[in-house]
Design a protein around this motif. Structure first.
Motif, PDB file in Angstrom:
ATOM      1  N   MET A 149       0.845  -1.172   0.000  1.00 42.70           N
ATOM      2  CA  MET A 149       0.000   0.000   0.000  1.00 42.70           C
ATOM      3  C   MET A 149       0.891   1.235   0.000  1.00 42.70           C
ATOM      4  SD  MET A 149      -2.948  -1.288  -0.065  1.00 42.70           S
ATOM      5  CE  MET A 149      -4.327  -0.383   0.509  1.00 42.70           C
ATOM      6  N   ALA A 150       0.345   2.283  -0.596  1.00 39.38           N
ATOM      7  CA  ALA A 150       1.071   3.539  -0.655  1.00 39.38           C
ATOM      8  C   ALA A 150       0.088   4.663  -0.910  1.00 39.38           C
ATOM      9  CB  ALA A 150       2.112   3.505  -1.766  1.00 39.38           C
ATOM     10  N   VAL A 151       0.479   5.840  -0.551  1.00 36.37           N
ATOM     11  CA  VAL A 151      -0.287   7.031  -0.886  1.00 36.37           C
ATOM     12  C   VAL A 151       0.296   7.579  -2.179  1.00 36.37           C
ATOM     13  CG1 VAL A 151      -0.930   9.351  -0.160  1.00 36.37           C
ATOM     14  CG2 VAL A 151      -0.747   7.525   1.549  1.00 36.37           C
ATOM     15  N   LEU A 152      -0.547   7.709  -3.195  1.00 34.60           N
ATOM     16  CA  LEU A 152      -0.098   8.234  -4.482  1.00 34.60           C
ATOM     17  C   LEU A 152      -0.468   9.706  -4.583  1.00 34.60           C
ATOM     18  CD1 LEU A 152      -1.201   5.319  -6.837  1.00 34.60           C
ATOM     19  CD2 LEU A 152       0.965   5.632  -5.647  1.00 34.60           C
ATOM     20  N   ALA A 153       0.295  10.435  -5.349  1.00 30.85           N
ATOM     21  CA  ALA A 153       0.034  11.868  -5.525  1.00 30.85           C
ATOM     22  C   ALA A 153      -1.318  12.110  -6.185  1.00 30.85           C
ATOM     23  CB  ALA A 153       1.148  12.501  -6.350  1.00 30.85           C
ATOM     24  N   ASP A 154      -1.714  11.203  -7.073  1.00 36.83           N
ATOM     25  CA  ASP A 154      -2.995  11.322  -7.772  1.00 36.83           C
ATOM     26  C   ASP A 154      -3.377   9.948  -8.305  1.00 36.83           C
ATOM     27  OD1 ASP A 154      -1.747  10.915 -10.421  1.00 36.83           O
ATOM     28  OD2 ASP A 154      -0.932  12.917 -10.104  1.00 36.83           O
ATOM     29  N   ALA A 155      -4.522   9.861  -8.930  1.00 39.67           N
ATOM     30  CA  ALA A 155      -5.004   8.580  -9.455  1.00 39.67           C
ATOM     31  C   ALA A 155      -4.853   8.495 -10.967  1.00 39.67           C
ATOM     32  CB  ALA A 155      -6.453   8.371  -9.047  1.00 39.67           C
ATOM     33  N   SER A 156      -3.869   9.193 -11.498  1.00 40.24           N
ATOM     34  CA  SER A 156      -3.646   9.164 -12.947  1.00 40.24           C
ATOM     35  C   SER A 156      -3.059   7.823 -13.374  1.00 40.24           C
ATOM     36  CB  SER A 156      -2.690  10.283 -13.353  1.00 40.24           C
ATOM     37  OG  SER A 156      -1.390  10.024 -12.835  1.00 40.24           O
ATOM     38  N   ALA A 157      -3.183   7.523 -14.643  1.00 41.81           N
ATOM     39  CA  ALA A 157      -2.608   6.294 -15.180  1.00 41.81           C
ATOM     40  C   ALA A 157      -1.100   6.259 -14.962  1.00 41.81           C
ATOM     41  CB  ALA A 157      -2.939   6.153 -16.660  1.00 41.81           C
ATOM     42  N   ALA A 158      -0.429   7.403 -15.110  1.00 49.84           N
ATOM     43  CA  ALA A 158       1.031   7.451 -14.927  1.00 49.84           C
ATOM     44  C   ALA A 158       1.420   7.097 -13.495  1.00 49.84           C
ATOM     45  CB  ALA A 158       1.561   8.828 -15.295  1.00 49.84           C
ATOM     46  N   GLU A 186       6.486  -1.037 -10.007  1.00 50.29           N
ATOM     47  CA  GLU A 186       7.484  -1.107  -8.939  1.00 50.29           C
ATOM     48  C   GLU A 186       7.130  -2.128  -7.856  1.00 50.29           C
ATOM     49  OE1 GLU A 186       7.888   2.871  -7.440  1.00 50.29           O
ATOM     50  OE2 GLU A 186       9.000   3.556  -9.214  1.00 50.29           O
ATOM     51  N   ASN A 187       5.862  -2.547  -7.788  1.00 49.31           N
ATOM     52  CA  ASN A 187       5.431  -3.362  -6.655  1.00 49.31           C
ATOM     53  C   ASN A 187       4.763  -4.685  -6.995  1.00 49.31           C
ATOM     54  OD1 ASN A 187       5.901  -1.560  -4.164  1.00 49.31           O
ATOM     55  ND2 ASN A 187       4.960  -0.193  -5.662  1.00 49.31           N
ATOM     56  N   ILE A 188       4.427  -4.895  -8.255  1.00 52.39           N
ATOM     57  CA  ILE A 188       3.696  -6.107  -8.620  1.00 52.39           C
ATOM     58  C   ILE A 188       4.427  -6.814  -9.757  1.00 52.39           C
ATOM     59  CG2 ILE A 188       1.495  -7.031  -9.420  1.00 52.39           C
ATOM     60  CD1 ILE A 188       0.187  -4.520  -8.186  1.00 52.39           C
ATOM     61  N   LEU A 225      -0.410   5.375 -11.285  1.00 55.17           N
ATOM     62  CA  LEU A 225      -0.766   3.973 -11.043  1.00 55.17           C
ATOM     63  C   LEU A 225       0.230   3.035 -11.722  1.00 55.17           C
ATOM     64  CD1 LEU A 225      -4.622   4.211 -11.467  1.00 55.17           C
ATOM     65  CD2 LEU A 225      -3.384   3.761  -9.348  1.00 55.17           C
ATOM     66  N   GLU A 226       0.619   3.361 -12.946  1.00 56.02           N
ATOM     67  CA  GLU A 226       1.572   2.517 -13.668  1.00 56.02           C
ATOM     68  C   GLU A 226       2.902   2.430 -12.920  1.00 56.02           C
ATOM     69  OE1 GLU A 226       3.395   1.894 -18.142  1.00 56.02           O
ATOM     70  OE2 GLU A 226       2.578   3.851 -17.602  1.00 56.02           O
ATOM     71  N   ARG A 227       3.370   3.538 -12.422  1.00 55.24           N
ATOM     72  CA  ARG A 227       4.632   3.551 -11.669  1.00 55.24           C
ATOM     73  C   ARG A 227       4.516   2.660 -10.427  1.00 55.24           C
ATOM     74  NH1 ARG A 227       5.658   8.359 -12.403  1.00 55.24           N
ATOM     75  NH2 ARG A 227       4.272   9.242 -10.846  1.00 55.24           N
ATOM     76  N   PHE A 228       3.432   2.808  -9.678  1.00 58.94           N
ATOM     77  CA  PHE A 228       3.244   1.995  -8.476  1.00 58.94           C
ATOM     78  C   PHE A 228       3.155   0.511  -8.831  1.00 58.94           C
ATOM     79  CE2 PHE A 228       0.495  -0.372  -5.634  1.00 58.94           C
ATOM     80  CZ  PHE A 228       1.161  -0.208  -4.430  1.00 58.94           C
ATOM     81  N   VAL A 229       2.345   0.191  -9.822  1.00 60.30           N
ATOM     82  CA  VAL A 229       2.145  -1.215 -10.204  1.00 60.30           C
ATOM     83  C   VAL A 229       3.454  -1.845 -10.666  1.00 60.30           C
ATOM     84  CG1 VAL A 229       1.020  -2.717 -11.906  1.00 60.30           C
ATOM     85  CG2 VAL A 229      -0.311  -0.973 -10.697  1.00 60.30           C
TER      86      VAL A 229
END
Length: 56
Positions: free
Chosen positions: A1-10, A18-20, A12-16
């Motif tokens: 889990m993480a707090v993202l700056a926004d819910a943009s595709a960019a 890096e973590n999945i 989300l893509e970075r989080f996904v």
């Protein structure tokens, strides 16, 4: 889990990426930013909770 700056595709893509692990199946809500974020690297199973009749 993480707090993202926004819910943009960019974001989300970075989080996904890096973590999945690539090739995983992502089960998400039906937010429109997920498809461009997961692209061909993941199987994506969106669930539209509002239309499912299931409680959120």
């Amino acid at each position: 889990m993480a707090v993202l700056a926004d819910a943009s595709a960019a974001s989300l893509e970075r989080f996904v990426t890096e973590n999945i692990e690539a090739g995983s199946t992502l089960v998400t809500d039906a937010w429109s930013s997920y498809p461009p974020a997961v692209r061909d690297r993941y199987a994506h199973k969106p669930i539209n909770v509002k239309r499912s009749g299931q409680p959120a």
